[in-house]
Design a protein around this motif. Structure first.
Motif, PDB file in Angstrom:
ATOM      1  N   ALA A  18     -72.280  32.792-101.811  1.00 17.06           N
ATOM      2  CA  ALA A  18     -72.879  33.402 -99.996  1.00 17.06           C
ATOM      3  C   ALA A  18     -72.074  33.341 -99.295  1.00 17.06           C
ATOM      4  O   ALA A  18     -72.351  33.186 -98.015  1.00 17.06           O
ATOM      5  N   ALA A  19     -71.059  31.920 -98.992  1.00 15.90           N
ATOM      6  CA  ALA A  19     -70.708  31.259 -98.109  1.00 15.90           C
ATOM      7  C   ALA A  19     -69.683  32.454 -97.724  1.00 15.90           C
ATOM      8  O   ALA A  19     -69.021  32.227 -96.656  1.00 15.90           O
ATOM      9  N   GLU A  20     -69.121  33.309 -97.998  1.00 15.44           N
ATOM     10  CA  GLU A  20     -67.879  34.176 -98.387  1.00 15.44           C
ATOM     11  C   GLU A  20     -68.103  35.080 -97.770  1.00 15.44           C
ATOM     12  O   GLU A  20     -68.334  35.894 -96.818  1.00 15.44           O
ATOM     13  N   GLN A  21     -69.660  35.706 -98.603  1.00 11.19           N
ATOM     14  CA  GLN A  21     -70.587  36.742 -97.325  1.00 11.19           C
ATOM     15  C   GLN A  21     -70.480  36.508 -96.023  1.00 11.19           C
ATOM     16  O   GLN A  21     -70.626  37.484 -95.136  1.00 11.19           O
ATOM     17  N   PHE A  22     -70.928  35.177 -95.918  1.00 13.88           N
ATOM     18  CA  PHE A  22     -71.527  34.163 -94.427  1.00 13.88           C
ATOM     19  C   PHE A  22     -70.202  34.924 -93.784  1.00 13.88           C
ATOM     20  O   PHE A  22     -70.291  35.400 -92.318  1.00 13.88           O
ATOM     21  N   GLU A  23     -69.430  34.657 -93.788  1.00 13.37           N
ATOM     22  CA  GLU A  23     -67.437  34.336 -93.394  1.00 13.37           C
ATOM     23  C   GLU A  23     -67.640  35.529 -92.788  1.00 13.37           C
ATOM     24  O   GLU A  23     -67.514  36.574 -91.978  1.00 13.37           O
ATOM     25  N   PRO A  29     -86.391  50.818 -93.770  1.00  8.03           N
ATOM     26  CA  PRO A  29     -85.957  50.544 -94.715  1.00  8.03           C
ATOM     27  C   PRO A  29     -84.098  49.750 -94.675  1.00  8.03           C
ATOM     28  O   PRO A  29     -83.981  48.861 -94.675  1.00  8.03           O
ATOM     29  N   LEU A  30     -83.954  51.283 -94.119  1.00  6.77           N
ATOM     30  CA  LEU A  30     -82.585  50.707 -93.857  1.00  6.77           C
ATOM     31  C   LEU A  30     -82.287  49.562 -92.779  1.00  6.77           C
ATOM     32  O   LEU A  30     -81.091  49.227 -93.018  1.00  6.77           O
ATOM     33  N   ASN A  31     -82.941  49.407 -92.410  1.00  8.97           N
ATOM     34  CA  ASN A  31     -82.643  48.337 -91.097  1.00  8.97           C
ATOM     35  C   ASN A  31     -82.976  47.295 -91.329  1.00  8.97           C
ATOM     36  O   ASN A  31     -82.323  46.009 -91.992  1.00  8.97           O
ATOM     37  N   GLY A  32     -84.385  47.557 -92.070  1.00  6.99           N
ATOM     38  CA  GLY A  32     -84.280  45.745 -93.311  1.00  6.99           C
ATOM     39  C   GLY A  32     -83.189  45.594 -94.145  1.00  6.99           C
ATOM     40  O   GLY A  32     -82.819  44.196 -94.591  1.00  6.99           O
ATOM     41  N   THR A  33     -82.532  46.368 -95.288  1.00  4.30           N
ATOM     42  CA  THR A  33     -81.782  45.597 -96.508  1.00  4.30           C
ATOM     43  C   THR A  33     -80.267  45.708 -95.019  1.00  4.30           C
ATOM     44  O   THR A  33     -79.756  44.411 -95.843  1.00  4.30           O
ATOM     45  N   ALA A  34     -80.424  46.075 -94.589  1.00  4.15           N
ATOM     46  CA  ALA A  34     -79.255  46.555 -93.635  1.00  4.15           C
ATOM     47  C   ALA A  34     -79.359  44.417 -92.844  1.00  4.15           C
ATOM     48  O   ALA A  34     -77.833  44.006 -92.398  1.00  4.15           O
ATOM     49  N   ALA A  35     -80.214  44.668 -92.104  1.00  2.00           N
ATOM     50  CA  ALA A  35     -80.578  42.969 -92.019  1.00  2.00           C
ATOM     51  C   ALA A  35     -79.948  41.829 -92.972  1.00  2.00           C
ATOM     52  O   ALA A  35     -79.940  40.627 -92.825  1.00  2.00           O
ATOM     53  N   LEU A  36     -80.580  42.207 -93.821  1.00  2.15           N
ATOM     54  CA  LEU A  36     -81.241  41.331 -95.422  1.00  2.15           C
ATOM     55  C   LEU A  36     -79.473  41.031 -95.237  1.00  2.15           C
ATOM     56  O   LEU A  36     -79.103  39.944 -95.232  1.00  2.15           O
ATOM     57  N   TRP A  37     -78.538  41.875 -95.446  1.00  2.00           N
ATOM     58  CA  TRP A  37     -76.789  41.824 -95.558  1.00  2.00           C
ATOM     59  C   TRP A  37     -76.433  41.190 -94.757  1.00  2.00           C
ATOM     60  O   TRP A  37     -75.698  40.302 -94.563  1.00  2.00           O
ATOM     61  N   LEU A  95     -80.887  33.626 -94.954  1.00  2.00           N
ATOM     62  CA  LEU A  95     -79.394  33.319 -95.731  1.00  2.00           C
ATOM     63  C   LEU A  95     -78.683  33.884 -96.712  1.00  2.00           C
ATOM     64  O   LEU A  95     -79.531  35.201 -97.308  1.00  2.00           O
ATOM     65  N   ALA A  96     -77.233  33.596 -96.546  1.00  2.00           N
ATOM     66  CA  ALA A  96     -77.123  35.240 -97.882  1.00  2.00           C
ATOM     67  C   ALA A  96     -77.430  34.946 -99.378  1.00  2.00           C
ATOM     68  O   ALA A  96     -77.384  33.173 -99.642  1.00  2.00           O
ATOM     69  N   PRO A  97     -77.691  35.186-100.014  1.00  4.56           N
ATOM     70  CA  PRO A  97     -77.853  35.292-101.476  1.00  4.56           C
ATOM     71  C   PRO A  97     -77.231  35.178-102.623  1.00  4.56           C
ATOM     72  O   PRO A  97     -75.532  35.541-102.120  1.00  4.56           O
ATOM     73  N   ASP A  98     -76.567  34.028-103.441  1.00  6.22           N
ATOM     74  CA  ASP A  98     -75.669  33.536-104.252  1.00  6.22           C
ATOM     75  C   ASP A  98     -74.553  35.504-105.188  1.00  6.22           C
ATOM     76  O   ASP A  98     -75.947  35.644-105.303  1.00  6.22           O
ATOM     77  N   HIS A  99     -73.899  35.605-105.055  1.00  5.07           N
ATOM     78  CA  HIS A  99     -73.661  37.058-106.167  1.00  5.07           C
ATOM     79  C   HIS A  99     -72.511  36.215-107.174  1.00  5.07           C
ATOM     80  O   HIS A  99     -71.433  35.789-106.634  1.00  5.07           O
ATOM     81  N   PRO A 100     -72.863  36.409-108.583  1.00  7.55           N
ATOM     82  CA  PRO A 100     -71.597  36.341-109.420  1.00  7.55           C
ATOM     83  C   PRO A 100     -70.200  36.300-108.804  1.00  7.55           C
ATOM     84  O   PRO A 100     -69.105  36.311-108.312  1.00  7.55           O
ATOM     85  N   ASN A 101     -69.801  37.462-108.053  1.00 15.15           N
ATOM     86  CA  ASN A 101     -68.659  38.159-107.241  1.00 15.15           C
ATOM     87  C   ASN A 101     -68.496  37.734-106.128  1.00 15.15           C
ATOM     88  O   ASN A 101     -67.102  38.091-106.013  1.00 15.15           O
TER      89      ASN A 101
END
Length: 231
Positions: A43-48, A14-22, A34-40
Motif C-alpha cells: 500500500a505504501a508503494e502504491q500511495f507513493e 463506474p470508471l470515475n469510482g474505480t480510478a478514485a479508489l486507485w 487508503l491504498a489496499p495491500d496487494h501481494p506484489n
C-alpha cells in the motif's frame, strides 16, 4: 486560483469510482481512500507512485490550468462553458486501452481519433480569451529548452506545450514507475481497469476543475454534459 478544463467521466460513473479508489482521492467529493495491500504492491508503494496524479485527480487535460485574465470572472467562464457544452455534440473514443507513456501509465485511445483531436483543439481555442498570459516563471517551469519546436510554439501561443498536433489524450494513473516495477504495475492496472479497456469511452461532458492555491489538490468545480450525451 487556477482553473482547468478537463475531461472526466460523470461523478457516479463506474470508471470515475474505480480510478478514485486507485488514486486515493475523488475530485467530486473530496473523499480520500487508503491504498489496499496487494501481494506484489504494498500500500505504501502504491500511495507513493500515485501521489502526483492524486493531486490532479482522475482526468484528461483538455485546456491546462490557467489563471483567469483580468477582464473576465469565474461567472463569465462558467457561462461560456455551459453554452459550449450545450452546442458541442457528445461522441466516443472507439477503444480505450492501458498505455505506458515513458515511465508512467495512463488510459489512452487505442489509436488516433480525429474527432477527439478536433474537440480538444476547439476547447483550447474557444477558451483562450479567459487565460491570463504566462509569467516568465510559468514558462521556465515547463523547461522550454527540452521541448520540441512546435511544443515551444504551443507554450507561447496557447500556454501549454501539448495541444493541437502535439495533443495526446491520456488519463494518468501513476507517477513515474521504476523500470523494475513496471511489469508488476502494468499487470495490476490491467486487472484493475479490465472492465473499461478494450471498449469505447463516451466523451459526454466537459469539467471545470479548480486549484485553490498553487500546489493544492485539484477539485471538480462543475461538470457540463455535451449535447446529446446519454445519462
Amino acid at each position: 486560483m487556477r482553473y482547468a478544463l478537463y475531461f472526466t467521466p460523470p461523478k457516479d460513473d463506474p470508471l470515475n469510482g474505480t480510478a478514485a479508489l486507485w488514486l486515493g482521492r475523488d475530485a467530486f467529493t473530496g473523499e480520500t481512500y487508503l491504498a489496499p495491500d496487494h501481494p506484489n504492491l504494498p500500500a505504501a508503494e502504491q500511495f507513493e507512485l500515485t501521489a502526483e496524479p492524486r493531486r490532479y485527480a482522475f482526468h484528461a487535460t483538455i485546456k491546462a490550468p490557467f489563471h483567469l485574465a483580468a477582464s473576465v470572472t469565474e461567472k463569465d467562464l462558467l457561462q461560456v462553458v455551459e453554452d459550449f457544452a450545450a452546442r458541442t455534440p457528445a461522441f466516443e473514443i472507439p477503444e480505450l486501452v492501458l498505455g505506458q507513456l515513458g515511465k508512467f501509465f495512463a488510459l489512452v485511445p487505442a489509436f488516433l481519433h480525429p474527432p477527439l483531436q478536433d474537440f480538444a483543439a476547439t476547447v483550447v481555442k474557444s477558451f483562450e480569451p479567459f487565460r491570463a498570459a504566462l509569467s516568465d516563471a510559468d514558462i521556465a517551469r515547463r523547461n522550454p529548452e527540452k521541448l520540441s519546436e512546435s511544443q515551444r510554439a504551443n507554450l507561447l501561443r496557447w500556454g501549454y506545450p501539448y495541444v493541437m498536433d502535439d495533443f495526446g489524450f491520456h488519463m494518468t494513473l501513476t507517477g513515474q514507475v521504476p523500470q523494475e516495477r513496471a511489469g508488476i504495475m502494468k499487470a495490476i492496472l490491467a486487472e484493475r481497469f479490465a472492465a473499461f479497456t478494450g471498449r469505447p469511452l463516451p466523451i459526454g461532458g466537459l469539467a471545470v476543475f479548480v486549484e485553490e492555491a498553487r500546489g493544492a489538490p485539484f477539485t471538480a468545480h462543475s461538470w457540463w454534459p455535451l449535447a446529446g450525451a446519454k445519462n
